[in-house]
Write a protein that holds these residues in place. Structure first.
Motif, short mmCIF file in Angstrom:
data_model
loop_
_atom_site.label_atom_id
_atom_site.label_comp_id
_atom_site.label_asym_id
_atom_site.label_seq_id
_atom_site.Cartn_x
_atom_site.Cartn_y
_atom_site.Cartn_z
N VAL A 11 0.86 -1.19 0.00
CA VAL A 11 0.00 0.00 0.00
C VAL A 11 0.89 1.24 0.00
O VAL A 11 2.07 1.16 0.30
CB VAL A 11 -0.95 0.02 1.22
CG1 VAL A 11 -1.88 -1.17 1.21
CG2 VAL A 11 -0.19 0.09 2.52
N ASP A 32 -11.50 -3.11 11.31
CA ASP A 32 -10.95 -1.76 11.39
C ASP A 32 -9.70 -1.85 12.25
O ASP A 32 -9.75 -2.38 13.36
CB ASP A 32 -11.94 -0.79 12.06
CG ASP A 32 -13.12 -0.48 11.17
OD1 ASP A 32 -12.90 -0.18 9.99
OD2 ASP A 32 -14.26 -0.55 11.67
N ASP A 34 -5.34 -0.15 12.78
CA ASP A 34 -4.34 0.83 12.39
C ASP A 34 -2.97 0.21 12.41
O ASP A 34 -2.74 -0.81 13.05
CB ASP A 34 -4.39 2.08 13.27
CG ASP A 34 -4.24 1.78 14.73
OD1 ASP A 34 -3.12 1.43 15.14
OD2 ASP A 34 -5.22 1.90 15.48
N LEU A 46 -6.89 1.66 8.66
CA LEU A 46 -7.31 0.75 7.60
C LEU A 46 -8.66 0.14 7.92
O LEU A 46 -8.96 -0.15 9.08
CB LEU A 46 -6.27 -0.37 7.45
CG LEU A 46 -4.86 0.13 7.19
CD1 LEU A 46 -3.91 -0.48 8.18
CD2 LEU A 46 -4.45 -0.17 5.79
N ARG A 47 -9.45 -0.06 6.89
CA ARG A 47 -10.73 -0.76 7.01
C ARG A 47 -10.77 -1.82 5.93
O ARG A 47 -10.63 -1.52 4.74
CB ARG A 47 -11.90 0.20 6.84
CG ARG A 47 -13.24 -0.55 6.76
CD ARG A 47 -14.38 0.38 6.77
NE ARG A 47 -14.53 0.79 8.17
CZ ARG A 47 -15.35 1.74 8.57
NH1 ARG A 47 -16.08 2.39 7.72
NH2 ARG A 47 -15.43 2.04 9.86
N LEU A 59 -9.81 -2.82 0.73
CA LEU A 59 -9.04 -2.21 1.81
C LEU A 59 -9.05 -0.71 1.62
O LEU A 59 -8.57 -0.19 0.61
CB LEU A 59 -7.60 -2.73 1.79
CG LEU A 59 -6.68 -2.25 2.89
CD1 LEU A 59 -7.16 -2.71 4.26
CD2 LEU A 59 -5.25 -2.72 2.64
N GLN A 60 -9.62 0.01 2.59
CA GLN A 60 -9.61 1.47 2.59
C GLN A 60 -8.48 1.94 3.48
O GLN A 60 -8.30 1.43 4.58
CB GLN A 60 -10.92 2.02 3.12
CG GLN A 60 -12.11 1.77 2.25
CD GLN A 60 -13.38 2.32 2.87
OE1 GLN A 60 -13.45 2.52 4.07
NE2 GLN A 60 -14.37 2.57 2.04
N ILE A 61 -7.71 2.92 3.01
CA ILE A 61 -6.57 3.44 3.74
C ILE A 61 -6.80 4.93 3.97
O ILE A 61 -7.07 5.67 3.03
CB ILE A 61 -5.27 3.21 2.95
CG1 ILE A 61 -5.11 1.73 2.64
CG2 ILE A 61 -4.08 3.75 3.71
CD1 ILE A 61 -4.15 1.45 1.55
#
Length: 69
Positions: A11, A32, A34, A46-47, A59-61
């Motif tokens: 990432v 969820d 970190d 991160l989610r 993956l959401q950053i």
């Protein structure tokens, strides 16, 4: 923790832009958490979730822990 469900993911840090590698545990569909950037030391939020529409993990950053309502 199921080691078969651990994946190395590359990432970009939202703070400094460096590529970093994270070990992501895919054994749970919604998470969820970190982590810390190894380059600049900033916290990355991160989610991880599985989308029912395409049955894939996403993956959401984020650079902060702001919640969206």
């Amino acid at each position: 923790m199921n080691t078969e469900r651990i994946h190395d993911t590359k990432v970009h840090c939202p703070h400094c832009g460096h590529n970093i590698h994270l070990d992501i545990d895919l054994s749970e569909e919604h998470q969820d958490f970190d982590d810390e950037c190894r380059a600049c030391g900033a916290v990355i939020y991160l989610r991880l979730y599985r989308d029912a529409g395409d049955d894939r993990f996403h993956l959401q950053i984020r650079s902060d822990d702001e919640q969206y309502y």
